[in-house]
Motif scaffolding. Structure first.
Motif, mmCIF file in Angstrom:
data_model
loop_
_atom_site.group_PDB
_atom_site.id
_atom_site.type_symbol
_atom_site.label_atom_id
_atom_site.label_comp_id
_atom_site.label_asym_id
_atom_site.label_seq_id
_atom_site.Cartn_x
_atom_site.Cartn_y
_atom_site.Cartn_z
ATOM 1 N N PHE A 106 0.350 -1.353 -0.261
ATOM 2 C CA PHE A 106 -0.225 -0.017 -0.229
ATOM 3 C C PHE A 106 0.879 1.690 0.408
ATOM 4 C CE2 PHE A 106 -4.024 -1.319 1.917
ATOM 5 C CZ PHE A 106 -4.802 -1.856 0.901
ATOM 6 N N ALA A 107 1.690 1.285 1.198
ATOM 7 C CA ALA A 107 2.993 2.553 0.828
ATOM 8 C C ALA A 107 3.510 2.517 -0.724
ATOM 9 C CB ALA A 107 4.275 1.989 1.766
ATOM 10 N N ALA A 108 4.060 1.744 -1.491
ATOM 11 C CA ALA A 108 4.710 1.736 -2.798
ATOM 12 C C ALA A 108 3.692 2.428 -3.793
ATOM 13 C CB ALA A 108 4.990 -0.212 -3.516
ATOM 14 N N LYS A 109 1.571 1.980 -3.552
ATOM 15 C CA LYS A 109 0.695 2.403 -4.374
ATOM 16 C C LYS A 109 0.939 3.655 -4.276
ATOM 17 C CE LYS A 109 -2.814 -0.106 -5.113
ATOM 18 N NZ LYS A 109 -4.423 -0.323 -5.674
ATOM 19 N N ALA A 110 0.919 3.835 -3.181
ATOM 20 C CA ALA A 110 0.594 5.334 -2.142
ATOM 21 C C ALA A 110 1.519 6.469 -3.061
ATOM 22 C CB ALA A 110 0.079 5.351 -1.450
ATOM 23 N N ARG A 111 2.683 6.608 -2.922
ATOM 24 C CA ARG A 111 4.379 6.694 -3.177
ATOM 25 C C ARG A 111 3.486 7.232 -4.992
ATOM 26 N NH1 ARG A 111 7.276 3.188 -0.736
ATOM 27 N NH2 ARG A 111 7.350 3.559 1.172
ATOM 28 N N THR A 112 3.347 5.794 -6.115
ATOM 29 C CA THR A 112 3.375 6.071 -7.503
ATOM 30 C C THR A 112 2.003 6.906 -7.500
ATOM 31 O OG1 THR A 112 3.506 3.637 -7.630
ATOM 32 C CG2 THR A 112 2.272 4.655 -9.238
ATOM 33 N N HIS A 113 0.722 6.776 -6.826
ATOM 34 C CA HIS A 113 0.189 7.638 -6.884
ATOM 35 C C HIS A 113 0.669 9.206 -6.685
ATOM 36 C CE1 HIS A 113 -4.545 9.028 -6.202
ATOM 37 N NE2 HIS A 113 -4.015 9.323 -7.146
ATOM 38 N N ARG A 114 1.390 9.315 -5.090
ATOM 39 C CA ARG A 114 1.490 10.755 -5.146
ATOM 40 C C ARG A 114 3.216 11.328 -6.341
ATOM 41 N NH1 ARG A 114 5.650 14.088 -3.302
ATOM 42 N NH2 ARG A 114 4.329 16.069 -1.655
ATOM 43 N N ARG A 115 3.708 10.508 -7.530
ATOM 44 C CA ARG A 115 4.871 10.788 -8.002
ATOM 45 C C ARG A 115 3.677 11.664 -9.230
ATOM 46 N NH1 ARG A 115 7.322 5.999 -6.533
ATOM 47 N NH2 ARG A 115 6.590 5.403 -8.853
ATOM 48 N N SER A 116 2.317 10.915 -9.718
ATOM 49 C CA SER A 116 1.274 10.905 -10.466
ATOM 50 C C SER A 116 0.768 12.243 -10.568
ATOM 51 C CB SER A 116 0.256 9.997 -10.189
ATOM 52 O OG SER A 116 -0.273 10.302 -11.656
ATOM 53 N N ILE A 117 0.424 12.679 -9.077
ATOM 54 C CA ILE A 117 0.246 14.238 -8.989
ATOM 55 C C ILE A 117 1.223 15.206 -8.840
ATOM 56 C CG2 ILE A 117 -0.890 15.730 -6.850
ATOM 57 C CD1 ILE A 117 -3.048 13.384 -7.684
ATOM 58 N N GLN A 118 2.332 15.220 -8.325
ATOM 59 C CA GLN A 118 3.757 15.528 -8.470
ATOM 60 C C GLN A 118 3.939 15.708 -10.197
ATOM 61 O OE1 GLN A 118 4.956 17.140 -5.668
ATOM 62 N NE2 GLN A 118 6.063 18.530 -7.629
ATOM 63 N N LEU A 119 3.523 15.081 -10.690
ATOM 64 C CA LEU A 119 3.543 15.052 -12.339
ATOM 65 C C LEU A 119 2.823 15.796 -12.964
ATOM 66 C CD1 LEU A 119 5.298 14.460 -15.038
ATOM 67 C CD2 LEU A 119 3.484 12.445 -15.452
ATOM 68 N N ARG A 120 1.454 15.713 -12.167
ATOM 69 C CA ARG A 120 0.223 16.553 -12.743
ATOM 70 C C ARG A 120 0.589 18.038 -12.667
ATOM 71 N NH1 ARG A 120 -4.358 13.948 -10.459
ATOM 72 N NH2 ARG A 120 -5.977 15.811 -11.843
ATOM 73 N N LEU A 121 0.749 18.133 -11.770
ATOM 74 C CA LEU A 121 1.261 19.505 -10.996
ATOM 75 C C LEU A 121 2.295 19.763 -11.717
ATOM 76 C CD1 LEU A 121 1.237 19.855 -7.158
ATOM 77 C CD2 LEU A 121 0.189 21.051 -8.614
ATOM 78 N N ASP A 122 3.561 19.299 -12.470
ATOM 79 C CA ASP A 122 4.683 19.960 -12.636
ATOM 80 C C ASP A 122 4.339 20.325 -14.096
ATOM 81 O OD1 ASP A 122 6.392 19.487 -10.369
ATOM 82 O OD2 ASP A 122 6.859 17.971 -11.457
ATOM 83 N N LEU A 123 3.052 19.653 -14.777
ATOM 84 C CA LEU A 123 2.656 19.365 -15.904
ATOM 85 C C LEU A 123 1.822 20.554 -16.265
ATOM 86 C CD1 LEU A 123 1.888 15.985 -17.324
ATOM 87 C CD2 LEU A 123 3.484 17.464 -18.298
ATOM 88 N N GLY A 124 1.012 21.240 -14.646
ATOM 89 C CA GLY A 124 0.547 22.386 -15.136
ATOM 90 C C GLY A 124 1.086 23.950 -15.358
ATOM 91 N N SER A 125 2.357 23.296 -15.331
ATOM 92 C CA SER A 125 3.677 24.858 -14.519
ATOM 93 C C SER A 125 4.726 25.094 -16.155
ATOM 94 C CB SER A 125 4.218 24.899 -13.753
ATOM 95 O OG SER A 125 4.926 23.273 -13.175
ATOM 96 N N LYS A 126 4.446 24.125 -16.734
ATOM 97 C CA LYS A 126 5.192 24.171 -17.638
ATOM 98 C C LYS A 126 4.734 24.776 -19.019
ATOM 99 C CE LYS A 126 7.440 20.160 -17.339
ATOM 100 N NZ LYS A 126 8.981 20.291 -16.698
ATOM 101 N N CYS A 127 5.157 25.689 -19.497
ATOM 102 C CA CYS A 127 5.447 26.553 -20.480
ATOM 103 C C CYS A 127 5.179 25.892 -22.223
ATOM 104 C CB CYS A 127 6.649 27.398 -20.742
ATOM 105 S SG CYS A 127 8.055 26.911 -21.240
ATOM 106 N N ASP A 128 4.725 26.662 -22.632
ATOM 107 C CA ASP A 128 3.715 25.740 -24.070
ATOM 108 C C ASP A 128 4.474 26.555 -25.340
ATOM 109 O OD1 ASP A 128 1.056 25.737 -22.945
ATOM 110 O OD2 ASP A 128 0.501 27.696 -23.691
ATOM 111 N N GLY A 129 6.136 26.526 -25.007
ATOM 112 C CA GLY A 129 6.790 27.245 -26.280
ATOM 113 C C GLY A 129 8.321 26.587 -25.784
ATOM 114 N N MET A 130 7.637 25.616 -25.736
ATOM 115 C CA MET A 130 8.720 23.562 -25.360
ATOM 116 C C MET A 130 9.248 24.098 -27.326
ATOM 117 S SD MET A 130 6.776 21.761 -22.642
ATOM 118 C CE MET A 130 8.015 20.322 -22.723
ATOM 119 N N SER A 131 10.510 22.949 -27.193
ATOM 120 C CA SER A 131 11.122 22.561 -27.992
ATOM 121 C C SER A 131 10.866 20.874 -28.158
ATOM 122 C CB SER A 131 12.490 22.348 -27.851
ATOM 123 O OG SER A 131 12.803 21.304 -27.052
#
Length: 196
Positions: A106-131
């Protein structure tokens, strides 16, 4: 006589504290923390749990209570109306509870879920002008995250990642994911809503 009285009058929790180690004490702990019929393997059906007396906070809950609290926090992180920041906090609590309960899966599953949420947060802050190269790197990270989520059985989070990642995915990748994978998850989600 005092031990009998102490045990029979206990309503919810009873703590045994051994001031110095002994063979009899070790044997009693092994017997109490091992489920009937199982040898040397702590199970859910055991009569007692082992606690660290130096960590008062962890003594407040049994391992079952930690597990229950962890599940509550993990479920809260999955709710649609919870902000991503609140979901991260809830998953941090869930991970801690699962670790205290000694439940590594369960700890591993929650860690994976947390990394996913963090990725979604990071994607929201990425700029549109990416190469193109930057988008390729992001797409690879998204693919790895989706594979991890599938492995852990977090299919609804796969949908959330897909929706957050769509602007970063190539047209071919979006079409293939939609055709081969996303449509099947959405079908299952709709099927589940119909039967509920």
């Amino acid at each position: 006589k005092l031990l009998y009285t102490g045990i029979t009058r206990c309503i919810e929790q009873l703590f045994f504290v051994e001031t110095s180690g002994s063979i009899a004490g070790d044997a009693a702990v092994r017997w109490l923390t091992t489920a009937p019929g199982k040898q040397q393997t702590p199970q859910r059906n055991a009569l007692a749990t082992r606690n660290n007396i130096h960590d008062i906070e962890s003594m407040a809950f049994t391992s079952d209570e930690f597990l229950s609290n962890g599940l509550d926090n993990a479920e809260m992180a999955s709710l649609a109306d919870v902000s991503l920041e609140s979901a991260l906090t809830a998953l941090d609590r869930a991970i801690w509870c699962f670790q205290e309960a000694g439940n590594s899966p369960f700890a591993a599953k929650a860690r994976t879920h947390r990394r996913s949420i963090q990725l979604r947060l990071d994607l929201g802050s990425k700029c549109d002008g990416m190469s193109v190269n930057d988008k390729t790197v992001v797409e690879m990270g998204i693919a790895q995250m989706m594979a991890s989520l599938v492995k852990e059985g977090l299919l609804f989070e796969v949908l959330n990642v897909y929706r957050s990642a769509s602007p970063f995915l190539s047209l071919y990748t979006k079409e293939e994911l939609e055709r081969r994978f996303i449509s099947k998850i959405e079908f299952r989600a709709n099927e589940r809503n119909i039967h509920c």
